[in-house]
Design an enzyme around this catalytic site. Structure first.
Site, short mmCIF file in Angstrom:
data_model
loop_
_atom_site.label_atom_id
_atom_site.label_comp_id
_atom_site.label_asym_id
_atom_site.label_seq_id
_atom_site.Cartn_x
_atom_site.Cartn_y
_atom_site.Cartn_z
N GLY A 18 0.78 -1.23 0.00
CA GLY A 18 0.00 0.00 0.00
C GLY A 18 0.81 1.28 0.00
N CYS A 65 7.84 -5.38 12.61
CA CYS A 65 7.48 -4.59 13.80
C CYS A 65 5.98 -4.49 13.95
CB CYS A 65 8.07 -3.19 13.70
SG CYS A 65 7.72 -2.16 15.14
N VAL A 67 3.54 -2.21 15.86
CA VAL A 67 3.66 -0.89 16.50
C VAL A 67 2.95 -0.80 17.84
CG1 VAL A 67 4.02 0.30 14.29
CG2 VAL A 67 1.68 0.07 15.22
N ASN A 93 3.40 5.28 9.22
CA ASN A 93 2.32 5.02 8.30
C ASN A 93 1.40 3.86 8.73
OD1 ASN A 93 1.03 4.72 5.48
ND2 ASN A 93 2.12 2.78 5.71
N TYR A 153 -12.32 5.13 14.23
CA TYR A 153 -11.25 5.45 13.30
C TYR A 153 -11.00 6.96 13.32
CZ TYR A 153 -8.69 5.96 8.90
OH TYR A 153 -7.75 6.28 7.95
N SER A 156 -9.18 7.97 16.43
CA SER A 156 -7.75 7.64 16.40
C SER A 156 -6.97 8.65 15.57
CB SER A 156 -7.54 6.22 15.84
OG SER A 156 -7.82 6.14 14.46
N THR A 190 -6.11 1.93 -1.76
CA THR A 190 -5.58 0.78 -1.04
C THR A 190 -6.73 -0.16 -0.71
OG1 THR A 190 -5.90 1.72 1.17
CG2 THR A 190 -3.85 2.28 0.02
#
Length: 257
Positions: A18, A65, A67, A93, A153, A156, A190
């Protein structure tokens, strides 16, 4: 092509696919060395092998990773410095869209960005061991207005905008040599937009090509005046939003009514 990022080192979370992958390739094309990172190991490995073949093993590295895991974030930044010597650019990102577990949305999209920012600063700021540079945090246009499609969403992303604009002005950042900016795109092409509930809004707003967004991110990296700024990107245009209220706007007046 003028490789404007020659000598720079970038870390990009969520770069197995993406937006992150496209930005990583844009940076590599412009001469940067890039550490790829993703929570999905197979996806990360495939992108790494692709870029290693195309841009050279000396220019690309990978470190898985999650996050939400502080230890893994520490390993990401330390591993990048161990491999390339420094970090000049961080693009936080990694994120998720509509998700059944709302607490995970906050953990990944908001807390993950905050954790990555704090740790990145320790490796980048000139008062520590770093060369300075820029941290770009991924938010969304949904972090600037009401978003009935997914309030969590939006929450956040509002948090990422508020944190970035505020922390950029903190004394520890202002004199650190590190700029902080936040990116707020509308819909991007995406897998995240593959939701029937979004079709009406997508038809009205349009979709941003990943390549266009990557060019905007590159522009943000080059802009040495953008500390504490918010870049809005739509399918038609992009601009720094500069009409946020300021603390001074709510100072109590000394005048008697």
């Amino acid at each position: 092509m003028d490789k404007m990022l020659t000598g720079k080192v970038a870390v990009i979370t969520g770069s197995g696919q993406g937006i992150g992958k496209t930005c990583a390739e844009t940076f590599l094309k412009n001469g940067a060395k890039v550490c790829l990172s993703d929570v999905v190991v197979d996806r990360l490995q495939a992108t790494y092998e692709e870029f290693k073949l195309q841009y050279g093993a000396e220019n690309v590295h990978q470190i898985p990773c999650d996050v939400t895991d502080k230890t893994q974030i520490e390993d990401l930044f330390k591993g990048t410095v161990d491999t390339f010597g420094a970090i000049d650019i961080v693009f936080n990102n990694a994120g998720v869209g509509i998700y059944e577990d709302w607490e995970s949305v906050i953990q990944i999209n908001q807390i993950g960005v905050i954790r990555c920012t704090y740790l990145a600063l320790e490796y980048m700021k000139k008062s520590s061991i770093g060369p300075g540079g820029i941290i770009i945090n991924m938010a969304s246009f949904a972090g600037l207005c009401s978003s009935p499609l997914d309030p969590i969403y939006a929450c956040s992303k509002f948090g990422v905008v508020g944190f970035t604009l505020s922390h950029a002005l903190h004394a520890d950042v202002v004199d650190s040599g590190v700029r902080m900016a936040v990116l707020c795109p509308t819909f991007v092409d995406t897998k995240m937009i593959d939701d029937d509930n979004m079709k009406y809004f997508i038809e009205k707003i349009g979709v941003i090509k990943k390549e266009k967004l990557a060019e905007v991110v590159l522009e943000m990296v080059k802009d040495e005046t953008n500390n504490g700024k918010c870049m809005v990107v739509t399918a038609q245009f992009h601009y720094y939003k500069d009409d946020f209220p300021k603390v001074e706007d709510v100072f109590l007046s000394t005048k008697q009514s």
